[in-house]
Every structure is written in C-alpha cells, then in structure tokens.
Design a protein around this motif. Structure first.
Motif, short mmCIF file in Angstrom:
data_model
loop_
_atom_site.label_atom_id
_atom_site.label_comp_id
_atom_site.label_asym_id
_atom_site.label_seq_id
_atom_site.Cartn_x
_atom_site.Cartn_y
_atom_site.Cartn_z
N THR A 1 -8.44 10.45 2.25
CA THR A 1 -9.17 9.20 2.12
C THR A 1 -10.58 9.33 2.66
O THR A 1 -10.85 10.23 3.46
CB THR A 1 -8.46 8.05 2.87
N THR B 1 -5.61 3.20 7.16
CA THR B 1 -4.90 3.66 5.97
C THR B 1 -3.68 4.50 6.38
O THR B 1 -3.56 4.90 7.53
CB THR B 1 -5.85 4.49 5.08
N LYS B 2 -2.82 4.77 5.41
CA LYS B 2 -1.67 5.64 5.64
C LYS B 2 -2.00 7.11 5.34
O LYS B 2 -1.13 7.97 5.43
CB LYS B 2 -0.50 5.21 4.77
N ALA B 3 -3.24 7.38 4.96
CA ALA B 3 -3.64 8.75 4.63
C ALA B 3 -3.57 9.64 5.87
O ALA B 3 -3.70 9.16 7.00
CB ALA B 3 -5.05 8.78 4.05
N GLY C 1 1.31 9.98 -3.88
CA GLY C 1 0.20 9.35 -3.19
C GLY C 1 -0.81 10.38 -2.68
O GLY C 1 -0.47 11.53 -2.42
N ARG D 1 -0.48 5.41 -1.75
CA ARG D 1 -0.01 6.05 -0.53
C ARG D 1 1.40 5.54 -0.19
O ARG D 1 1.72 4.39 -0.38
CB ARG D 1 -0.97 5.78 0.61
N PRO E 1 -2.95 11.99 0.10
CA PRO E 1 -3.00 12.05 1.56
C PRO E 1 -4.43 12.11 2.11
O PRO E 1 -4.63 12.16 3.31
CB PRO E 1 -2.24 13.34 1.89
#
Length: 114
Positions: free
Chosen positions: A30, A37-39, A26, A21, A28
């Motif tokens: 999760t 998370t950065k998702a 990455g 990510r 997007p």
C-alpha cells in the motif's frame, strides 16, 4: 469478460469476486500508512504498490503457491466458460485506473488467449 469494479459504488451481483485486502488475492502493498490499512508493506506511491503486487503474484505463481494458484484457476475456469467476473476492490474508480485487480485481469486474459 472480466471487469474491475469499486466496492463503494458497485451494486453487488452473483458475478462478484472480492480481491481486496484480507482475501487470498489481496494486495499486501500500500501507499497508505500501515496503521490505516491491513497491508503488510508500505510503498511510496499507489503505482509502486501495484508494481510490487505484480512481482509478488508472479513469484507466488512460479513457486506454485497453492492458495494463490487455486484462486486464479477458479477465476480462469469461470472466465473460460464465458461468465462475467467482477473483480471487486476498493481502489479502482472511473478516474483512477490503478489497481492490483488489473494485474489479475491481465494475467487471466493472457492465459485465455493461449
């Protein structure tokens, strides 16, 4: 040769290409809580997040997304010359072979076979 490796236990090398990510390739999606998370999107399972990524990536390719296509072409050209590529991500492991990196690997390898 393309190998998907885990960022936590892989020894860095010249052949590494980060796909976690925050990178262009990455995932997007999760299965983790979004605040962990950065998702951007949450799924019920890790398998579902990888399936959603496959749909997402194919859609980006079909729509000729410049960033995605440039990165995939860069990897393709590297693989075409016979160079090793380590697709580095956090989720793949010896016991867990579910990772969006495998989608990227399959896509590039299928193009190499044509």
């Amino acid at each position: 040769m393309i190998v998907v490796v885990n960022k936590h236990n892989h020894i860095e090398s010249f052949f590494d290409y980060y796909i976690g990510r925050g990178s262009v390739l990455g995932n997007p999606f999760t299965s983790k809580p979004l605040d962990k998370t950065k998702a951007q999107y949450q799924c019920n399972t890790k398998e579902e997040s990888v399936e959603k990524y496959k749909e997402y990536l194919i859609n980006k390719i079909n729509n000729k997304d410049k960033q995605i296509c440039d990165e995939l072409n860069k990897l393709y050209l590297r693989a075409k010359t016979g160079n090793l590529i380590n697709l580095v991500c956090y989720c793949v492991s010896e016991t867990n072979n579910v990772c969006h990196g495998l989608i990227i690997k399959q896509l590039i390898e299928s193009k190499l076979r044509k």
